[in-house]
Scaffold this active site. Structure first.
Site, PDB file in Angstrom:
ATOM      1  N   CYS A   2       0.908  -1.141   0.063  1.00 44.35           N
ATOM      2  CA  CYS A   2       0.117  -0.112   0.275  1.00 44.35           C
ATOM      3  C   CYS A   2       1.294   1.134   0.396  1.00 44.35           C
ATOM      4  CB  CYS A   2      -0.801   0.024   1.467  1.00 44.35           C
ATOM      5  SG  CYS A   2      -2.023  -1.455   1.606  1.00 44.35           S
ATOM      6  N   ARG A  27       4.414   0.243  -6.116  1.00 42.92           N
ATOM      7  CA  ARG A  27       4.790  -0.491  -5.227  1.00 42.92           C
ATOM      8  C   ARG A  27       3.580  -1.555  -5.405  1.00 42.92           C
ATOM      9  NH1 ARG A  27       6.662   1.938  -0.156  1.00 42.92           N
ATOM     10  NH2 ARG A  27       5.683   0.414   0.703  1.00 42.92           N
ATOM     11  N   TRP A  75      -3.123  -2.657  -1.416  1.00 45.87           N
ATOM     12  CA  TRP A  75      -2.630  -3.927  -2.595  1.00 45.87           C
ATOM     13  C   TRP A  75      -3.722  -4.849  -1.147  1.00 45.87           C
ATOM     14  CZ3 TRP A  75      -0.493  -8.122  -0.195  1.00 45.87           C
ATOM     15  CH2 TRP A  75      -0.036  -8.837  -0.927  1.00 45.87           C
ATOM     16  N   ASN A 101      -1.700   1.986   5.963  1.00 44.44           N
ATOM     17  CA  ASN A 101      -0.967   0.746   5.237  1.00 44.44           C
ATOM     18  C   ASN A 101      -0.358  -0.203   6.998  1.00 44.44           C
ATOM     19  OD1 ASN A 101      -0.654   2.085   3.405  1.00 44.44           O
ATOM     20  ND2 ASN A 101       2.216   2.538   2.839  1.00 44.44           N
ATOM     21  N   GLY A 102       0.656  -1.523   6.190  1.00 43.33           N
ATOM     22  CA  GLY A 102       1.019  -3.155   7.389  1.00 43.33           C
ATOM     23  C   GLY A 102      -1.302  -2.978   7.589  1.00 43.33           C
ATOM     24  N   GLU A 481      17.050 -17.995  -9.754  1.00 42.83           N
ATOM     25  CA  GLU A 481      16.674 -16.254 -10.161  1.00 42.83           C
ATOM     26  C   GLU A 481      16.499 -15.773 -11.316  1.00 42.83           C
ATOM     27  OE1 GLU A 481      15.967 -13.839  -8.349  1.00 42.83           O
ATOM     28  OE2 GLU A 481      16.377 -12.050  -9.815  1.00 42.83           O
ATOM     29  N   LYS A 485      12.476 -14.675 -11.704  1.00 41.31           N
ATOM     30  CA  LYS A 485      12.028 -13.157 -13.362  1.00 41.31           C
ATOM     31  C   LYS A 485      11.281 -13.868 -14.135  1.00 41.31           C
ATOM     32  CE  LYS A 485      13.622 -10.695 -11.259  1.00 41.31           C
ATOM     33  NZ  LYS A 485      13.878 -10.458  -9.952  1.00 41.31           N
ATOM     34  N   GLU A 488       7.451 -14.098 -12.991  1.00 42.76           N
ATOM     35  CA  GLU A 488       6.583 -13.342 -11.898  1.00 42.76           C
ATOM     36  C   GLU A 488       6.708 -12.128 -13.268  1.00 42.76           C
ATOM     37  OE1 GLU A 488       9.119 -10.712  -9.103  1.00 42.76           O
ATOM     38  OE2 GLU A 488      11.079 -11.214  -9.921  1.00 42.76           O
ATOM     39  N   HIS A 504      15.784 -37.029 -10.375  1.00 41.46           N
ATOM     40  CA  HIS A 504      14.984 -37.832  -9.380  1.00 41.46           C
ATOM     41  C   HIS A 504      13.381 -37.558  -8.936  1.00 41.46           C
ATOM     42  CE1 HIS A 504      18.567 -39.604  -7.558  1.00 41.46           C
ATOM     43  NE2 HIS A 504      19.522 -37.833  -8.071  1.00 41.46           N
ATOM     44  N   LYS A 604       6.146  -3.894  -4.518  1.00 37.82           N
ATOM     45  CA  LYS A 604       7.913  -4.234  -4.697  1.00 37.82           C
ATOM     46  C   LYS A 604       7.953  -4.085  -3.185  1.00 37.82           C
ATOM     47  CE  LYS A 604      10.983  -2.776  -5.701  1.00 37.82           C
ATOM     48  NZ  LYS A 604      12.017  -3.549  -7.064  1.00 37.82           N
TER      49      LYS A 604
HETATM   50  O1  M6R Z   1      13.193  -5.689  -0.412  1.00 36.62           O
HETATM   51  P1  M6R Z   1      13.429  -6.575  -0.817  1.00 36.62           P
HETATM   52  O2  M6R Z   1      14.600  -7.287  -1.166  1.00 36.62           O
HETATM   53  O3  M6R Z   1      13.615  -7.512   1.277  1.00 36.62           O
HETATM   54  O4  M6R Z   1      12.264  -8.381  -1.224  1.00 36.62           O
HETATM   55  C1  M6R Z   1      12.381  -9.711  -1.522  1.00 36.62           C
HETATM   56  C2  M6R Z   1      11.575 -10.497  -1.946  1.00 36.62           C
HETATM   57  O5  M6R Z   1      10.620 -10.071  -1.887  1.00 36.62           O
HETATM   58  C3  M6R Z   1      11.641  -9.464  -3.856  1.00 36.62           C
HETATM   59  O6  M6R Z   1      13.348 -10.135  -3.723  1.00 36.62           O
HETATM   60  C4  M6R Z   1      10.405 -10.045  -4.600  1.00 36.62           C
HETATM   61  O7  M6R Z   1      11.174 -12.131  -4.276  1.00 36.62           O
HETATM   62  C5  M6R Z   1      11.406  -9.533  -6.024  1.00 36.62           C
HETATM   63  N1  M6R Z   1      10.013  -9.526  -6.670  1.00 36.62           N
HETATM   64  C6  M6R Z   1      11.748 -10.575  -7.163  1.00 36.62           C
HETATM   65  O8  M6R Z   1      12.300  -9.952  -7.891  1.00 36.62           O
END
Ligand code: M6R
Length: 609
Positions: A2, A27, A75, A101-102, A481, A485, A488, A504, A604
Site C-alpha cells: 500500500c 509498489r 494492496w 499501511n500494515g 533467480e 524473474k 513473476e 529424481h 514491490k
Molecule cells: O525488498 P526485499 O529485497 O526484502 O524483497 C524481497 C523480495 O520480496 C523480492 O526480492 C522479490 O522476490 C522480487 N520481486 C523479485 O523480483
C-alpha cells in the site's frame, strides 16, 4: 504494497495526492482513494482498479476542491479489492477518515468491542476499526484520540488520519511500517515513501516507531509515544527525481537492467582503495570475525537467491559454515544463533516484514546482524548492528534487477574481506580477486550490447507453457533467480532445479519440445552439467544454454541455442550470467503483452507476514 500520501498547503490537494500516488504505483496495488476537506466536509472518493480509474472519476483531481487531504493505494489483505474495502476508511459518523499501511492484528477483538457499543461496520478491512476507534475516543482533539486508539491497537501501521471538523489538520503515526513527513514552500506532506514527495522537496524527516506527526498550514510538529514534542533530523535525499522516472524507456525494468554497469561500479569502486577492500561503514572486529562459528544469511525472494550465491562463495572463501534461510521460515525453525554468529540480512527495500522479524529474532538470540540494504534509513538498516548499502538508487520495477546485482557485488566484497581477515586466501588471490571484481561493470556492459540476440531467443520461446532451469553450484543459485524473474513477469510456469536433482522426479515432466534453460557457466562442473543436458535432450527437450567463452565449445555441442558471456573468475560469474536471464524474462513478458512493471498480485515491498 500500500501507499500513503497526505498534503496540506496553499494548492488544491487532490491533483497533488494523485501525482504522489502515481509515484507509489510501483509498489503494487489494486484500488485507490482520496479524502479531501473542502472547508465544510470531508469528500471521500474511492475506486477499485488502477489509479487512472480514480483520476478519471475526479477529472485528474480538478473536480475535488480543498487544500488538505490524504490518499492511498491499497494492496488487498483483509477483504478483496472493492470500492468499500479501499481506503480512506471512514467512521460511521463520517467524522474520521483513515489511510493505513500494515496490518491491525487484533482487529477482530476491537471490532467486537466497538460492535458491542453499537458501532456498525461496512467493510471487511482491518483498517476500518482504526477509523471507528479514533471516532469512539474523539472529543475534539484529533491527536489525543489517535493516541488513545493506538494504545489499544496491535500490529503494524503507518496511518494518515483526518477529522471532518478539523479542516486543516492531518495526524500521522507509525509502527513497523515506513512513514515520512516533509515541508516545502507550497505545503506540508506525509508519505509512505520519499518518491511521493520528491517533486516538491528533497528534505524529509523519517519518522521512527511510536512517533506522531501533526501537519497543519503552519508546519509539521512531531511527538514521541508519550506525546512530548521532539525534534527530528532532516535528511536530504540526494538522488534525483529522474532516477524514479522512466527517462524515455518503455519500462522501469528495462531501464534498471540497463543501469546495472553504473550501479555495480558505484557500489564497488568507493570500497576498494589502495588495493584494499575498505568497509568503513561496518564495525566487525577481527577478534569477532576469527571467533565466528557460523554465518547465517536471511532474506526473501531474489534477495534470498543472492544469499544462495553468497553461501557457495563465502564458504569457499572463508571455510566457515554458511547457512541460508528464507526469512519467513527462520523465525519458526529454532535457528541456532549465538554471540558467535553473524546474521546477514539482505533486503532491497529494508521493509520486508519477514526479514524484519528474522532480524529481531536473530538479535534476541544474541547474534550480530549485518544488513545489506538499498533503501537508506529503512527499518532493517536502522535496526541492524552494521549496514552495507547497495548504491542501486531507487528501484521501481517490482521485478528486481539492479538491486539484485548490487547485492551480489556487496556479498563478494564481504566474502573477500572476511577471508582476508581470517587468512584463508593469500595475497595473490586477494589481488587477483580485486582486479577481477573491477572488470564486472564493463563485462556487464558488453553483455547488454548483445541484447538483440536474447530478444531473438525470446521470440522463439515466448509461447512455451513450461520452462525449466537447471544448473549446479552457483549456476543452480542463478537458475532460481532466472526462473523467478521469468514467472513473476511473464506468468509462464517455471521451475528451477539443481541439475543433478532433475532425474529424481521432475524429469517426468520433460517431453517433446519442453524448454530447458541450462545454466552452465561454472567450469569445474561443466561436464557434469553437460551430462544432465544430454539427459533432457534424450527426452526431446529443447535446450537453451547459458555458458562462458571457455564453456562454449563443449556446451555448444549439446545445445539447440546458446547465450555466451565473457570469462571471469568463477566467484563473480553470477554477476554476468544473471543479465541475459533478466533480459530473456523481460523480452518474453514483452512479447506476451504483460504488465511488466506491475505484475499481477505482486508488490514491490512486502510489508506483511
Ligand atoms: O525488498 P526485499 O529485497 O526484502 O524483497 C524481497 C523480495 O520480496 C523480492 O526480492 C522479490 O522476490 C522480487 N520481486 C523479485 O523480483
Amino acid at each position: 504494497m500500500c501507499g500513503i500520501v497526505g498534503y496540506i498547503g496553499s494548492e488544491q490537494a487532490a491533483p497533488i495526492l494523485l501525482e504522489g500516488l502515481k509515484m507509489l504505483e510501483y509498489r503494487g496495488y489494486d484500488s485507490a482513494g482520496v479524502s479531501v476537506h473542502d472547508g465544510c466536509r470531508l469528500n471521500v472518493i474511492k475506486a477499485k482498479g488502477r489509479l487512472q480509474a480514480l483520476s478519471d472519476m475526479i477529472d485528474g483531481g480538478k473536480a475535488v476542491c480543498g487544500a488538505c487531504g490524504i490518499g492511498h493505494t491499497r494492496w488487498a489483505t483483509h477483504g478483496k479489492p472493492s470500492d468499500e474495502n479501499s481506503h480512506p476508511q471512514v467512521s460511521n459518523s463520517g467524522n474520521i477518515a483513515v489511510v493505513h499501511n500494515g496490518i491491525i492484528e487484533n482487529y477482530l477483538q476491537l471490532k467486537d468491542f466497538l460492535s458491542s457499543r453499537g458501532v456498525k461496520f461496512h467493510s471487511e478491512t482491518d483498517t476500518e476499526v482504526v477509523a471507528q476507534l479514533v471516532d469512539y475516543y474523539y472529543e475534539g482533539d484529533l491527536l489525543k484520540a489517535v493516541h488513545k486508539a493506538i494504545d489499544r491497537i496491535e500490529g503494524s501501521y503507518a496511518l494518515g488520519i483526518m477529522a471532518a471538523d478539523q479542516p486543516d489538520k492531518i495526524v500521522g503515526v507509525r509502527k513497523d511500517s515506513p512513514l515520512i513527513v516533509a515541508c516545502s514552500e507550497n505545503g506540508n506532506f506525509l508519505a509512505s515513501d520519499v518518491t511521493a514527495v520528491l517533486k516538491h522537496t528533497r528534505d524529509v524527516i523519517y519518522l521512527d516507531d511510536g512517533n506522531y506527526a501533526v501537519l497543519s498550514l503552519k508546519g509539521v510538529e512531531i511527538y514521541d509515544s508519550f506525546l512530548r514534542p521532539i525534534d527530528k533530523k532532516i535528511s536530504h535525499v540526494d538522488w534525483d527525481i529522474s532516477s524514479a522516472e522512466k527517462g524515455g524507456y518503455e519500462h522501469f525494468m528495462f531501464k534498471e537492467i540497463m543501469e546495472q554497469p553504473e550501479v555495480i561500479r558505484k557500489t564497488i569502486a568507493p570500497r576498494i582503495r589502495n588495493k584494499k577492500i575498505v568497509l568503513d561503514e561496518i564495525n566487525l572486529s577481527s577478534d569477532f570475525i576469527k571467533s565466528l562459528s557460523k554465518i547465517y544469511i536471511v532474506a526473501c525472494g531474489s534477495s534470498y537467491h543472492v544469499g544462495m550465491v553468497a553461501k557457495y562463495n563465502i564458504e569457499k572463501l572463508t571455510r566457515k559454515p554458511v547457512e541460508v534461510a528464507l526469512a519467513s521460515e527462520f523465525r519458526y525453525c529454532s535457528p541456532i544463533v549465538d554471540n558467535k554468529t553473524l546474521v546477514v540480512c539482505i533486503s532491497q527495500s529494508g521493509t520486508t516484514a519477514d526479514t524484519i522479524a528474522a532480524l529481531r529474532e536473530a538479535k534476541r538470540l544474541g547474534g550480530r546482524v549485518l544488513s545489506i540494504v538499498n533503501v537508506v534509513g529503512s527499518t532493517i538498516a536502522k535496526e541492524s548492528d552494521d549496514v552495507i548499502y547497495t548504491w542501486a538508487g531507487p528501484e521501481i520495477a517490482v521485478a528486481t534487477t539492479k538491486a539484485y546485482s548490487t547485492q551480489l557485488a556487496v556479498t563478494y566484497l564481504l566474502g573477500i574481506y572476511l577471508a582476508d581477515c581470517l587468512g584463508t586466501i593469500d595475497k595473490d588471490e586477494y589481488e587477483r580477486f580485486l582486479n577481477e571484481i573491477m572488470t564486472i561493470p564493463d563485462k556487464v556492459e558488453s553483455i547488454l550490447k548483445g541484447k538483440g540476440h536474447i530478444q531473438y531467443l525470446a521470440s522463439l520461446y515466448f509461447n512455451n507453457q513450461d520452462i525449466f532451469f537447471i544448473g549446479r553450484n552457483i549456476d543452480y543459485a542463478l537458475s532460481l533467480e532466472g526462473s523467478l524473474k521469468l514467472k513473476e513477469i511473464s506468468y509462464i510456469h517455471s521451475e528451477a532445479y539443481a541439475a543433478g536433482e532433475l532425474k529424481h522426479g521432475t524429469i517426468s515432466l520433460v517431453e517433446d519440445g519442453t524448454l530447458v534453460i541450462a545454466v552452465a557457466t561454472y567450469q569445474k562442473l561443466l561436464e557434469k552439467t553437460i551430462s544432465n543436458i544430454v539427459e533432457v535432450k534424450a527426452r526431446d527437450a529443447q535446450v537453451l544454454s547459458l555458458t562462458t567463452e571457455s564453456g562454449k565449445p563443449l556446451v555448444g555441442q549439446v545445445s539447440d541455442n546458446m547465450i555466451v558471456i565473457p570469462d571471469i573468475d568463477e566467484l563473480f560469474l553470477p554477476s554476468l550470467a544473471v543479465v541475459p536471464l533478466q533480459l530473456f524474462a523481460y523480452y518474453v513478458a514483452l512479447m506476451r503483452g504483460c504488465d511488466i512493471d506491475k505484475p499481477r498480485n505482486l508488490a514491490k515491498s512486502v510489508t506483511v507476514e
